[in-house]
Design a protein around this motif. Structure first.
Motif, PDB file in Angstrom:
ATOM      1  N   GLY A   1       0.851  -1.188   0.000  1.00 21.91           N
ATOM      2  CA  GLY A   1       0.000   0.000   0.000  1.00 21.91           C
ATOM      3  C   GLY A   1       0.882   1.232   0.000  1.00 21.91           C
ATOM      4  N   GLY A   2       0.529   2.229  -0.765  1.00 24.21           N
ATOM      5  CA  GLY A   2       1.305   3.468  -0.818  1.00 24.21           C
ATOM      6  C   GLY A   2       0.387   4.650  -1.043  1.00 24.21           C
ATOM      7  N   LEU A   3       0.868   5.824  -0.665  1.00 27.25           N
ATOM      8  CA  LEU A   3       0.048   7.038  -0.733  1.00 27.25           C
ATOM      9  C   LEU A   3       0.821   8.178  -1.353  1.00 27.25           C
ATOM     10  CD1 LEU A   3      -0.979   7.128   3.057  1.00 27.25           C
ATOM     11  CD2 LEU A   3      -2.309   6.089   1.223  1.00 27.25           C
ATOM     12  N   PHE A   4       0.114   9.025  -2.067  1.00 24.91           N
ATOM     13  CA  PHE A   4       0.669  10.319  -2.478  1.00 24.91           C
ATOM     14  C   PHE A   4      -0.479  11.321  -2.497  1.00 24.91           C
ATOM     15  CE2 PHE A   4       1.739  13.552  -5.667  1.00 24.91           C
ATOM     16  CZ  PHE A   4       2.950  13.994  -5.167  1.00 24.91           C
ATOM     17  N   ARG A   5      -0.430  12.258  -1.586  1.00 24.83           N
ATOM     18  CA  ARG A   5      -1.465  13.296  -1.464  1.00 24.83           C
ATOM     19  C   ARG A   5      -2.880  12.696  -1.384  1.00 24.83           C
ATOM     20  NH1 ARG A   5       1.020  18.345  -4.985  1.00 24.83           N
ATOM     21  NH2 ARG A   5       2.956  18.430  -3.810  1.00 24.83           N
ATOM     22  N   TYR A   6      -3.653  12.741  -2.479  1.00 24.73           N
ATOM     23  CA  TYR A   6      -5.033  12.256  -2.446  1.00 24.73           C
ATOM     24  C   TYR A   6      -5.181  10.891  -3.109  1.00 24.73           C
ATOM     25  CZ  TYR A   6      -6.101  17.002  -1.059  1.00 24.73           C
ATOM     26  OH  TYR A   6      -6.150  18.187  -0.381  1.00 24.73           O
ATOM     27  N   GLU A   7      -4.065  10.253  -3.388  1.00 26.96           N
ATOM     28  CA  GLU A   7      -4.110   9.033  -4.177  1.00 26.96           C
ATOM     29  C   GLU A   7      -3.438   7.877  -3.440  1.00 26.96           C
ATOM     30  OE1 GLU A   7      -3.531   9.968  -8.430  1.00 26.96           O
ATOM     31  OE2 GLU A   7      -2.180   8.254  -8.338  1.00 26.96           O
ATOM     32  N   GLY A   8      -3.978   6.697  -3.605  1.00 22.08           N
ATOM     33  CA  GLY A   8      -3.391   5.522  -2.971  1.00 22.08           C
ATOM     34  C   GLY A   8      -3.253   4.375  -3.950  1.00 22.08           C
ATOM     35  N   GLN A   9      -2.325   3.473  -3.646  1.00 17.15           N
ATOM     36  CA  GLN A   9      -2.115   2.283  -4.478  1.00 17.15           C
ATOM     37  C   GLN A   9      -2.135   1.047  -3.583  1.00 17.15           C
ATOM     38  OE1 GLN A   9       1.716   2.803  -6.394  1.00 17.15           O
ATOM     39  NE2 GLN A   9       0.996   4.469  -7.705  1.00 17.15           N
ATOM     40  N   VAL A  10      -2.682  -0.036  -4.101  1.00 21.53           N
ATOM     41  CA  VAL A  10      -2.657  -1.327  -3.395  1.00 21.53           C
ATOM     42  C   VAL A  10      -2.393  -2.425  -4.423  1.00 21.53           C
ATOM     43  CG1 VAL A  10      -3.914  -2.976  -1.936  1.00 21.53           C
ATOM     44  CG2 VAL A  10      -4.387  -0.533  -1.701  1.00 21.53           C
ATOM     45  N   ALA A  11      -1.559  -3.389  -4.051  1.00 22.62           N
ATOM     46  CA  ALA A  11      -1.350  -4.568  -4.895  1.00 22.62           C
ATOM     47  C   ALA A  11      -1.019  -5.758  -4.001  1.00 22.62           C
ATOM     48  CB  ALA A  11      -0.217  -4.337  -5.894  1.00 22.62           C
ATOM     49  N   VAL A  12      -1.452  -6.932  -4.417  1.00 21.18           N
ATOM     50  CA  VAL A  12      -1.078  -8.167  -3.709  1.00 21.18           C
ATOM     51  C   VAL A  12       0.036  -8.819  -4.527  1.00 21.18           C
ATOM     52  CG1 VAL A  12      -1.879 -10.359  -2.782  1.00 21.18           C
ATOM     53  CG2 VAL A  12      -3.428  -8.403  -2.843  1.00 21.18           C
ATOM     54  N   LEU A  13       1.182  -8.958  -3.896  1.00 25.32           N
ATOM     55  CA  LEU A  13       2.397  -9.316  -4.637  1.00 25.32           C
ATOM     56  C   LEU A  13       2.971 -10.657  -4.155  1.00 25.32           C
ATOM     57  CD1 LEU A  13       3.962  -5.740  -4.330  1.00 25.32           C
ATOM     58  CD2 LEU A  13       2.766  -6.666  -6.318  1.00 25.32           C
ATOM     59  N   ASN A  14       3.729 -11.277  -5.046  1.00 21.49           N
ATOM     60  CA  ASN A  14       4.469 -12.504  -4.720  1.00 21.49           C
ATOM     61  C   ASN A  14       3.582 -13.653  -4.241  1.00 21.49           C
ATOM     62  OD1 ASN A  14       6.923 -11.178  -5.276  1.00 21.49           O
ATOM     63  ND2 ASN A  14       7.017 -10.352  -3.198  1.00 21.49           N
ATOM     64  N   VAL A  15       2.518 -13.883  -4.980  1.00 23.02           N
ATOM     65  CA  VAL A  15       1.678 -15.044  -4.675  1.00 23.02           C
ATOM     66  C   VAL A  15       2.044 -16.139  -5.676  1.00 23.02           C
ATOM     67  CG1 VAL A  15      -0.681 -15.927  -4.492  1.00 23.02           C
ATOM     68  CG2 VAL A  15      -0.173 -13.572  -3.825  1.00 23.02           C
ATOM     69  N   ASN A  16       2.747 -17.143  -5.193  1.00 21.83           N
ATOM     70  CA  ASN A  16       3.174 -18.261  -6.058  1.00 21.83           C
ATOM     71  C   ASN A  16       3.801 -17.774  -7.368  1.00 21.83           C
ATOM     72  OD1 ASN A  16       2.225 -20.168  -4.209  1.00 21.83           O
ATOM     73  ND2 ASN A  16       0.145 -19.927  -4.989  1.00 21.83           N
ATOM     74  N   GLY A  17       4.746 -16.860  -7.244  1.00 21.60           N
ATOM     75  CA  GLY A  17       5.481 -16.407  -8.428  1.00 21.60           C
ATOM     76  C   GLY A  17       4.852 -15.239  -9.164  1.00 21.60           C
ATOM     77  N   SER A  18       3.747 -14.698  -8.643  1.00 16.99           N
ATOM     78  CA  SER A  18       3.142 -13.519  -9.294  1.00 16.99           C
ATOM     79  C   SER A  18       4.079 -12.319  -9.094  1.00 16.99           C
ATOM     80  CB  SER A  18       1.759 -13.249  -8.698  1.00 16.99           C
ATOM     81  OG  SER A  18       1.864 -12.676  -7.404  1.00 16.99           O
ATOM     82  N   PRO A  19       3.889 -11.233  -9.887  1.00 19.23           N
ATOM     83  CA  PRO A  19       4.823 -10.102  -9.773  1.00 19.23           C
ATOM     84  C   PRO A  19       4.970  -9.579  -8.347  1.00 19.23           C
ATOM     85  CG  PRO A  19       3.342  -9.802 -11.633  1.00 19.23           C
ATOM     86  CD  PRO A  19       2.858 -11.004 -10.895  1.00 19.23           C
ATOM     87  N   GLY A  20       6.194  -9.117  -8.032  1.00 13.94           N
ATOM     88  CA  GLY A  20       6.482  -8.525  -6.730  1.00 13.94           C
ATOM     89  C   GLY A  20       6.665  -7.019  -6.859  1.00 13.94           C
ATOM     90  N   TYR A  21       7.127  -6.399  -5.783  1.00 14.87           N
ATOM     91  CA  TYR A  21       7.299  -4.936  -5.808  1.00 14.87           C
ATOM     92  C   TYR A  21       8.355  -4.521  -6.831  1.00 14.87           C
ATOM     93  CZ  TYR A  21       7.885  -0.154  -4.279  1.00 14.87           C
ATOM     94  OH  TYR A  21       7.936   1.216  -4.261  1.00 14.87           O
ATOM     95  N   CYS A  22       9.413  -5.317  -6.945  1.00 16.46           N
ATOM     96  CA  CYS A  22      10.480  -4.972  -7.886  1.00 16.46           C
ATOM     97  C   CYS A  22      10.059  -5.156  -9.341  1.00 16.46           C
ATOM     98  CB  CYS A  22      11.743  -5.791  -7.591  1.00 16.46           C
ATOM     99  SG  CYS A  22      12.485  -5.312  -6.033  1.00 16.46           S
ATOM    100  N   GLU A  23       8.999  -5.948  -9.562  1.00 13.33           N
ATOM    101  CA  GLU A  23       8.439  -6.026 -10.913  1.00 13.33           C
ATOM    102  C   GLU A  23       7.431  -4.891 -11.119  1.00 13.33           C
ATOM    103  OE1 GLU A  23      10.546  -9.137  -9.994  1.00 13.33           O
ATOM    104  OE2 GLU A  23       8.608  -9.157  -8.988  1.00 13.33           O
ATOM    105  N   LEU A  24       6.762  -4.541 -10.043  1.00 19.47           N
ATOM    106  CA  LEU A  24       5.797  -3.427 -10.118  1.00 19.47           C
ATOM    107  C   LEU A  24       6.525  -2.122 -10.421  1.00 19.47           C
ATOM    108  CD1 LEU A  24       2.857  -2.416  -9.558  1.00 19.47           C
ATOM    109  CD2 LEU A  24       3.456  -2.316  -7.138  1.00 19.47           C
ATOM    110  N   PHE A  25       7.595  -1.875  -9.682  1.00 18.00           N
ATOM    111  CA  PHE A  25       8.426  -0.697  -9.917  1.00 18.00           C
ATOM    112  C   PHE A  25       9.879  -1.150 -10.001  1.00 18.00           C
ATOM    113  CE2 PHE A  25       4.726   1.079  -7.603  1.00 18.00           C
ATOM    114  CZ  PHE A  25       4.242   1.853  -8.641  1.00 18.00           C
ATOM    115  N   PRO A  26      10.338  -1.485 -11.215  1.00 20.68           N
ATOM    116  CA  PRO A  26      11.701  -2.016 -11.348  1.00 20.68           C
ATOM    117  C   PRO A  26      12.736  -0.979 -10.931  1.00 20.68           C
ATOM    118  CG  PRO A  26      10.444  -2.328 -13.366  1.00 20.68           C
ATOM    119  CD  PRO A  26       9.655  -1.426 -12.499  1.00 20.68           C
ATOM    120  N   GLU A  27      13.880  -1.469 -10.550  1.00 20.47           N
ATOM    121  CA  GLU A  27      14.951  -0.576 -10.107  1.00 20.47           C
ATOM    122  C   GLU A  27      15.429   0.289 -11.261  1.00 20.47           C
ATOM    123  OE1 GLU A  27      17.847  -2.054  -7.183  1.00 20.47           O
ATOM    124  OE2 GLU A  27      16.943  -3.996  -7.642  1.00 20.47           O
TER     125      GLU A  27
END
Lengths: 321, 81
Positions: free
Chosen positions: A236-262
């Motif tokens: 979960g993340g926030l910026f001013r009036y906006e928020g983001q949510v994702a469920v990550l790393n479920v049996n190989g599903s994308p993780g945070y580093c795939e969501l926002f690569p380095e």
């Protein structure tokens, strides 16, 4: 008026127990350990003495009592379903009757929640509402990880803390407040920040990790442990009036580093960008919602998706990762 | 020419001061060219901020060719909590 299965068990000599269910339901889900009479569609208002009405889930009888203005009559909370569960373990699950009545949850889902452990990293704006909702939903064990203390500027968005808690460790105050909400749950406070060395030992017993942190480096670290231990992470993340949510790393599903690569960069903290307290309340609750859905096994969910919520327009957008 | 709708989120919205942009480009324009255009419009306010690109509500690689009617979203990471 409402009576829980435990109250009925302790005081059953005081009442006539009237089963209003169909014969088919009575035969299919018998209420062992209780002497009942079948209403057979007869008038309950004519019956004398204190009565407890029983239906399958406790909803029909509550309505009957109100509609017919029945005196000295109680509805069994959670109905026959809750009684049967109570009889099997002498454990009163009727507290969660409003969610166990949902076919997707049921008693089996509630038991999964009661047996579940959720680690919450960060007990700030997102962690407080997430912890409140998880504990009231019946999650059996919460591991709260945060080395911070309560500051005055936290109070507008972190409802577990009050003015009397200033300068106290957040996890200690949170434990006290959450135990008031459900004293049967186990709360493990860890008054340290998660880092490369300690992280795995903090989260390894969890079924789900809630990422309620406020910086990208911490999110990357949680992602790493989440992948290594194969424990899903609800971002979960926030910026001013906006928020983001994702469920990550479920049996190989994308993780945070795939969501926002380095190298991920950008985005101010709440201290820099500002935030209304309701936004972390909404986003933290969506994180808790997703954690509960994951534990119980409810779909659809936010696995492999990013939800973006705009508090200005109240429009949500879901993006496939 | 192709018509593109750009949905702006988080810092992109604040940098451009707008929620939605309706734009026209030459056929063959890619998502990375669109990103350069958006960064240019932001006058440096998006410098140092990484952006992920979603095309029609799905993440895509940077060099995806845009089609007429596409909806593009630039999504930055948000770190507040």
């Amino acid at each position: 008026m409402i009576l829980t299965p435990k109250q009925l068990h302790d005081r059953k000599g005081e009442f006539t127990v009237v089963d209003v269910r169909s014969e088919k339901q009575i035969n299919e889900f018998p209420m062992d350990g209780l002497k009942t009479i079948n209403s057979n569609g007869g008038s309950i208002s004519d019956m004398k003495g204190s009565k407890v009405l029983v239906c399958q889930f406790g909803i029909v009888t509550e309505g009957m009592i109100i509609e017919n203005e029945l005196d000295d009559t109680f509805s069994l909370l959670g109905g026959a379903q809750a009684w049967i569960e109570f009889q099997s373990k002498k454990e009163d699950l009727s507290r969660w009757s409003r969610q166990t009545i949902l076919p997707e949850v049921g008693m089996d889902g509630q038991k999964k929640l009661l047996n579940a452990t959720v680690a919450i990293v960060g007990m700030g704006g997102l962690g407080c509402p997430a912890a409140q909702s998880l504990i009231t939903a019946g999650v059996g064990k919460l591991i709260l990880i945060d080395g911070d203390i309560v500051e005055l500027s936290n109070l507008h968005r972190q409802p577990l803390y009050g003015a009397d808690d200033l300068n106290r460790l957040k996890v200690e105050v949170a434990k006290e407040r959450l135990e008031q909400l459900n004293n049967k749950a186990v709360i493990v406070p860890i008054d340290k920040y998660l880092n490369e060395e300690n992280g795995m030992s903090f989260i390894q017993d969890a079924n789900v990790i809630i990422d309620a942190t406020d910086n990208i480096q911490a999110r990357q670290l949680i992602d790493k442990f989440s992948k290594e231990a194969n424990i899903p992470m609800v971002y979960g993340g926030l910026f001013r009036y906006e928020g983001q949510v994702a469920v990550l790393n479920v049996n190989g599903s994308p993780g945070y580093c795939e969501l926002f690569p380095e190298p991920p960069s950008g985005g101010d903290t709440c201290a820099d960008a500002g935030v209304l307290g309701m936004l972390p309340g909404i986003i933290g609750n969506i994180q808790a919602f997703e954690a509960v859905k994951f534990i119980v096994g409810i779909t659809p969910n936010l696995v492999g998706k990013l939800l973006v919520y705009d508090g200005m327009s109240h429009i949500t957008q879901t993006i496939e990762l | 020419m192709i018509k593109i709708t750009v949905k702006c989120f988080s810092q992109v919205r604040y940098a451009l001061g707008i929620d939605i942009l309706n734009l026209e480009f030459e056929s063959g324009t890619s998502t990375s060219q669109l990103e350069k255009f958006i960064r240019g419009k932001a006058n440096g306010k998006l410098d140092g901020i990484s952006l992920r690109i979603a095309l029609n509500q799905k993440y895509v690689p940077d060099e995806t060719e845009l089609q007429d009617g596409d909806e593009v979203a630039f999504i930055p990471p948000v770190q507040g909590g």
